[in-house]
Motif scaffolding. Structure first.
Motif, PDB file in Angstrom:
ATOM      1  N   PRO A 160     -49.775  -2.323-108.805  1.00  0.00           N
ATOM      2  CA  PRO A 160     -50.227  -1.155-109.573  1.00  0.00           C
ATOM      3  C   PRO A 160     -51.396  -1.463-110.516  1.00  0.00           C
ATOM      4  CG  PRO A 160     -48.027  -1.857-110.268  1.00  0.00           C
ATOM      5  CD  PRO A 160     -48.379  -2.650-109.048  1.00  0.00           C
ATOM      6  N   SER A 161     -51.395  -2.622-111.135  1.00  0.00           N
ATOM      7  CA  SER A 161     -52.488  -2.940-112.068  1.00  0.00           C
ATOM      8  C   SER A 161     -53.796  -3.185-111.326  1.00  0.00           C
ATOM      9  CB  SER A 161     -52.138  -4.153-112.942  1.00  0.00           C
ATOM     10  OG  SER A 161     -52.060  -5.324-112.154  1.00  0.00           O
ATOM     11  N   LEU A 162     -53.714  -3.728-110.122  1.00  0.00           N
ATOM     12  CA  LEU A 162     -54.914  -3.969-109.324  1.00  0.00           C
ATOM     13  C   LEU A 162     -55.584  -2.644-108.968  1.00  0.00           C
ATOM     14  CD1 LEU A 162     -56.745  -5.903-107.727  1.00  0.00           C
ATOM     15  CD2 LEU A 162     -55.156  -5.676-105.826  1.00  0.00           C
ATOM     16  N   ALA A 163     -54.803  -1.686-108.518  1.00  0.00           N
ATOM     17  CA  ALA A 163     -55.355  -0.383-108.142  1.00  0.00           C
ATOM     18  C   ALA A 163     -56.023   0.302-109.323  1.00  0.00           C
ATOM     19  CB  ALA A 163     -54.257   0.499-107.560  1.00  0.00           C
ATOM     20  N   GLN A 164     -55.493   0.104-110.520  1.00  0.00           N
ATOM     21  CA  GLN A 164     -56.077   0.721-111.722  1.00  0.00           C
ATOM     22  C   GLN A 164     -57.390   0.055-112.122  1.00  0.00           C
ATOM     23  OE1 GLN A 164     -52.959   0.397-114.618  1.00  0.00           O
ATOM     24  NE2 GLN A 164     -51.760   2.060-113.733  1.00  0.00           N
ATOM     25  N   ARG A 165     -57.563  -1.200-111.791  1.00  0.00           N
ATOM     26  CA  ARG A 165     -58.760  -1.946-112.193  1.00  0.00           C
ATOM     27  C   ARG A 165     -59.926  -1.780-111.235  1.00  0.00           C
ATOM     28  NH1 ARG A 165     -56.324  -7.835-113.433  1.00  0.00           N
ATOM     29  NH2 ARG A 165     -58.503  -8.346-113.851  1.00  0.00           N
ATOM     30  N   LEU A 166     -59.645  -1.352-110.022  1.00  0.00           N
ATOM     31  CA  LEU A 166     -60.687  -1.252-109.005  1.00  0.00           C
ATOM     32  C   LEU A 166     -61.422   0.081-109.077  1.00  0.00           C
ATOM     33  CD1 LEU A 166     -59.158  -2.580-105.674  1.00  0.00           C
ATOM     34  CD2 LEU A 166     -61.162  -3.454-106.851  1.00  0.00           C
ATOM     35  N   PRO A 167     -62.750   0.057-109.036  1.00  0.00           N
ATOM     36  CA  PRO A 167     -63.480   1.317-108.879  1.00  0.00           C
ATOM     37  C   PRO A 167     -63.059   1.987-107.567  1.00  0.00           C
ATOM     38  CG  PRO A 167     -64.970  -0.484-109.432  1.00  0.00           C
ATOM     39  CD  PRO A 167     -63.630  -1.100-109.151  1.00  0.00           C
ATOM     40  N   LYS A 168     -63.078   3.307-107.543  1.00  0.00           N
ATOM     41  CA  LYS A 168     -62.598   4.067-106.381  1.00  0.00           C
ATOM     42  C   LYS A 168     -63.333   3.696-105.088  1.00  0.00           C
ATOM     43  CE  LYS A 168     -59.551   6.598-108.543  1.00  0.00           C
ATOM     44  NZ  LYS A 168     -58.208   6.060-108.605  1.00  0.00           N
ATOM     45  N   THR A 169     -64.634   3.407-105.177  1.00  0.00           N
ATOM     46  CA  THR A 169     -65.370   3.057-103.957  1.00  0.00           C
ATOM     47  C   THR A 169     -64.859   1.735-103.375  1.00  0.00           C
ATOM     48  OG1 THR A 169     -67.090   2.057-105.324  1.00  0.00           O
ATOM     49  CG2 THR A 169     -67.493   4.293-104.532  1.00  0.00           C
ATOM     50  N   LEU A 170     -64.529   0.776-104.229  1.00  0.00           N
ATOM     51  CA  LEU A 170     -63.999  -0.505-103.742  1.00  0.00           C
ATOM     52  C   LEU A 170     -62.581  -0.347-103.225  1.00  0.00           C
ATOM     53  CD1 LEU A 170     -65.347  -3.070-106.355  1.00  0.00           C
ATOM     54  CD2 LEU A 170     -66.326  -2.384-104.159  1.00  0.00           C
ATOM     55  N   LEU A 171     -61.791   0.469-103.907  1.00  0.00           N
ATOM     56  CA  LEU A 171     -60.428   0.715-103.455  1.00  0.00           C
ATOM     57  C   LEU A 171     -60.447   1.363-102.069  1.00  0.00           C
ATOM     58  CD1 LEU A 171     -57.416   0.632-104.025  1.00  0.00           C
ATOM     59  CD2 LEU A 171     -57.659   2.763-105.307  1.00  0.00           C
ATOM     60  N   ALA A 172     -61.344   2.320-101.874  1.00  0.00           N
ATOM     61  CA  ALA A 172     -61.476   2.975-100.572  1.00  0.00           C
ATOM     62  C   ALA A 172     -61.883   1.965 -99.499  1.00  0.00           C
ATOM     63  CB  ALA A 172     -62.493   4.110-100.655  1.00  0.00           C
ATOM     64  N   SER A 173     -62.842   1.113 -99.807  1.00  0.00           N
ATOM     65  CA  SER A 173     -63.292   0.099 -98.852  1.00  0.00           C
ATOM     66  C   SER A 173     -62.149  -0.854 -98.494  1.00  0.00           C
ATOM     67  CB  SER A 173     -64.473  -0.677 -99.435  1.00  0.00           C
ATOM     68  OG  SER A 173     -64.857  -1.714 -98.566  1.00  0.00           O
ATOM     69  N   TYR A 174     -61.377  -1.284 -99.484  1.00  0.00           N
ATOM     70  CA  TYR A 174     -60.254  -2.186 -99.235  1.00  0.00           C
ATOM     71  C   TYR A 174     -59.220  -1.535 -98.320  1.00  0.00           C
ATOM     72  CZ  TYR A 174     -56.335  -5.324-100.001  1.00  0.00           C
ATOM     73  OH  TYR A 174     -55.292  -6.196 -99.808  1.00  0.00           O
ATOM     74  N   LEU A 175     -58.990  -0.239 -98.528  1.00  0.00           N
ATOM     75  CA  LEU A 175     -58.005   0.479 -97.724  1.00  0.00           C
ATOM     76  C   LEU A 175     -58.546   0.890 -96.354  1.00  0.00           C
ATOM     77  CD1 LEU A 175     -56.490   2.740-100.512  1.00  0.00           C
ATOM     78  CD2 LEU A 175     -55.376   0.792 -99.389  1.00  0.00           C
ATOM     79  N   GLY A 176     -59.868   0.778 -96.166  1.00  0.00           N
ATOM     80  CA  GLY A 176     -60.474   1.151 -94.898  1.00  0.00           C
ATOM     81  C   GLY A 176     -60.625   2.649 -94.723  1.00  0.00           C
ATOM     82  N   VAL A 177     -60.847   3.351 -95.841  1.00  0.00           N
ATOM     83  CA  VAL A 177     -61.025   4.805 -95.797  1.00  0.00           C
ATOM     84  C   VAL A 177     -62.298   5.185 -96.540  1.00  0.00           C
ATOM     85  CG1 VAL A 177     -58.535   5.222 -95.682  1.00  0.00           C
ATOM     86  CG2 VAL A 177     -59.670   5.235 -97.911  1.00  0.00           C
ATOM     87  N   SER A 178     -62.710   6.422 -96.363  1.00  0.00           N
ATOM     88  CA  SER A 178     -63.876   6.915 -97.106  1.00  0.00           C
ATOM     89  C   SER A 178     -63.461   7.234 -98.544  1.00  0.00           C
ATOM     90  CB  SER A 178     -64.441   8.165 -96.445  1.00  0.00           C
ATOM     91  OG  SER A 178     -63.530   9.248 -96.605  1.00  0.00           O
ATOM     92  N   ARG A 179     -64.445   7.330 -99.401  1.00  0.00           N
ATOM     93  CA  ARG A 179     -64.199   7.707-100.803  1.00  0.00           C
ATOM     94  C   ARG A 179     -63.560   9.096-100.873  1.00  0.00           C
ATOM     95  NH1 ARG A 179     -63.151   8.893-105.289  1.00  0.00           N
ATOM     96  NH2 ARG A 179     -64.303   8.567-107.205  1.00  0.00           N
ATOM     97  N   GLU A 180     -63.983   9.990 -99.999  1.00  0.00           N
ATOM     98  CA  GLU A 180     -63.437  11.356 -99.965  1.00  0.00           C
ATOM     99  C   GLU A 180     -61.962  11.340 -99.575  1.00  0.00           C
ATOM    100  OE1 GLU A 180     -66.281  10.376 -98.338  1.00  0.00           O
ATOM    101  OE2 GLU A 180     -67.642  11.190 -99.856  1.00  0.00           O
ATOM    102  N   THR A 181     -61.615  10.535 -98.563  1.00  0.00           N
ATOM    103  CA  THR A 181     -60.229  10.425 -98.153  1.00  0.00           C
ATOM    104  C   THR A 181     -59.381   9.882 -99.300  1.00  0.00           C
ATOM    105  OG1 THR A 181     -60.843  10.102 -95.842  1.00  0.00           O
ATOM    106  CG2 THR A 181     -58.644   9.341 -96.488  1.00  0.00           C
ATOM    107  N   LEU A 182     -59.892   8.868 -99.990  1.00  0.00           N
ATOM    108  CA  LEU A 182     -59.153   8.323-101.125  1.00  0.00           C
ATOM    109  C   LEU A 182     -58.935   9.381-102.199  1.00  0.00           C
ATOM    110  CD1 LEU A 182     -57.820   5.911-102.531  1.00  0.00           C
ATOM    111  CD2 LEU A 182     -60.053   5.364-103.492  1.00  0.00           C
ATOM    112  N   SER A 183     -59.935  10.201-102.458  1.00  0.00           N
ATOM    113  CA  SER A 183     -59.791  11.279-103.451  1.00  0.00           C
ATOM    114  C   SER A 183     -58.657  12.219-103.065  1.00  0.00           C
ATOM    115  CB  SER A 183     -61.095  12.052-103.599  1.00  0.00           C
ATOM    116  OG  SER A 183     -62.077  11.233-104.161  1.00  0.00           O
TER     117      SER A 183
END
Length: 187
Positions: A160-183
Motif C-alpha cells: 500500500p505505501s508503494l502505490a501511494q508513493r508512485l506517480p500515476k503514470t509510473l504506477l500505470a506503466s508498472y501494471l501494464g495499463v494506460s494512465r486512463e485505465t488506471l484512473s
C-alpha cells in the motif's frame, strides 16, 4: 545507514558484531537525486544496490517509446540490472530514482568474496535470490493471467505505501495499463 543493512541481514542470518563490521566494510554508500540514473542502458553495471532510503525503478523503453517497468525498489529492497551485474556486461535496463535515494552498493567482486568467506552471507544471498525469483514468477503470471483491476488491487494489498508513493503514470506503466485505465480502476 549501515544500521538498516544490519537489521536487513538479521532477518535471515546471525552475524557477530565483528562479522557485520567486516561485511559492511565491503559496501559503499551513495546518494542520488530524483530522476538521476543509478544504472543506464549501454553502460557497465558494477553494483547491486540495497535501498536505505527512497524509491527506484528499473525499466526499458521499447521501439515505440513506451516505458516498461520491470521492478520497483523501496527501503529494505535490492535492485540492479542483474543480467549485466552477474555477467559483467552493459546494462539492458535503466535504473532511475523516483525519489531522492540513499543506497549501499556492493560490487560483484566483494559479493563473491563475502560469499566465499562467510557461509551466512552465501546463505543470505541464496535466500534473497530465491525470493526474487518467486516474486518475478508471480509478477509474470499476474501479467499473463490477471485483469488490470486484479493486478491493481493486488498491488494495493501487498504494497500500500508503494502505490501511494508512485506517480500515476509510473504506477500505470508498472501494471501494464494506460494512465486512463488506471484512473478508471482507482475511481
Amino acid at each position: 545507514m549501515f544500521e538498516e543493512l544490519k537489521t536487513h541481514f538479521g532477518k535471515l542470518v546471525s552475524l557477530t558484531p565483528e562479522e557485520f563490521a567486516y561485511v559492511s566494510s565491503h559496501f559503499t554508500s551513495r546518494k542520488f537525486r530524483k530522476h538521476q540514473f543509478v544504472a543506464q542502458q549501454g553502460s557497465p553495471v558494477s553494483h547491486d544496490f540495497f535501498v536505505v532510503k527512497g524509491l527506484l525503478k528499473s525499466s526499458f523503453v521499447n521501439e515505440q517509446g513506451k516505458e516498461h517497468i520491470l521492478q520497483l525498489a523501496m527501503e529494505d529492497w535490492w535492485i540492479s540490472d542483474y543480467q549485466a551485474y552477474f555477467n559483467q556486461t552493459d546494462a539492458t535496463l535503466d535504473i532511475t530514482c523516483v525519489e531522492d535515494v540513499e543506497v549501499l552498493c556492493l560490487s560483484l567482486a566483494n559479493r563473491e568474496k563475502l560469499c566465499s568467506e562467510l557461509h551466512q552471507i552465501e546463505h543470505f544471498f541464496r535466500k534473497k535470490s530465491n525470493a526474487g525469483y518467486i516474486a518475478l514468477q508471480r509478477r509474470i503470471l499476474s501479467l499473463m493471467s490477471q485483469s488490470a483491476a486484479e493486478r491493481y488491487h493486488e498491488l494495493l494489498q501487498m504494497y500500500p505505501s508503494l502505490a501511494q508513493r508512485l506517480p500515476k503514470t509510473l504506477l500505470a506503466s508498472y501494471l501494464g495499463v494506460s494512465r486512463e485505465t488506471l484512473s478508471r480502476l482507482s475511481a
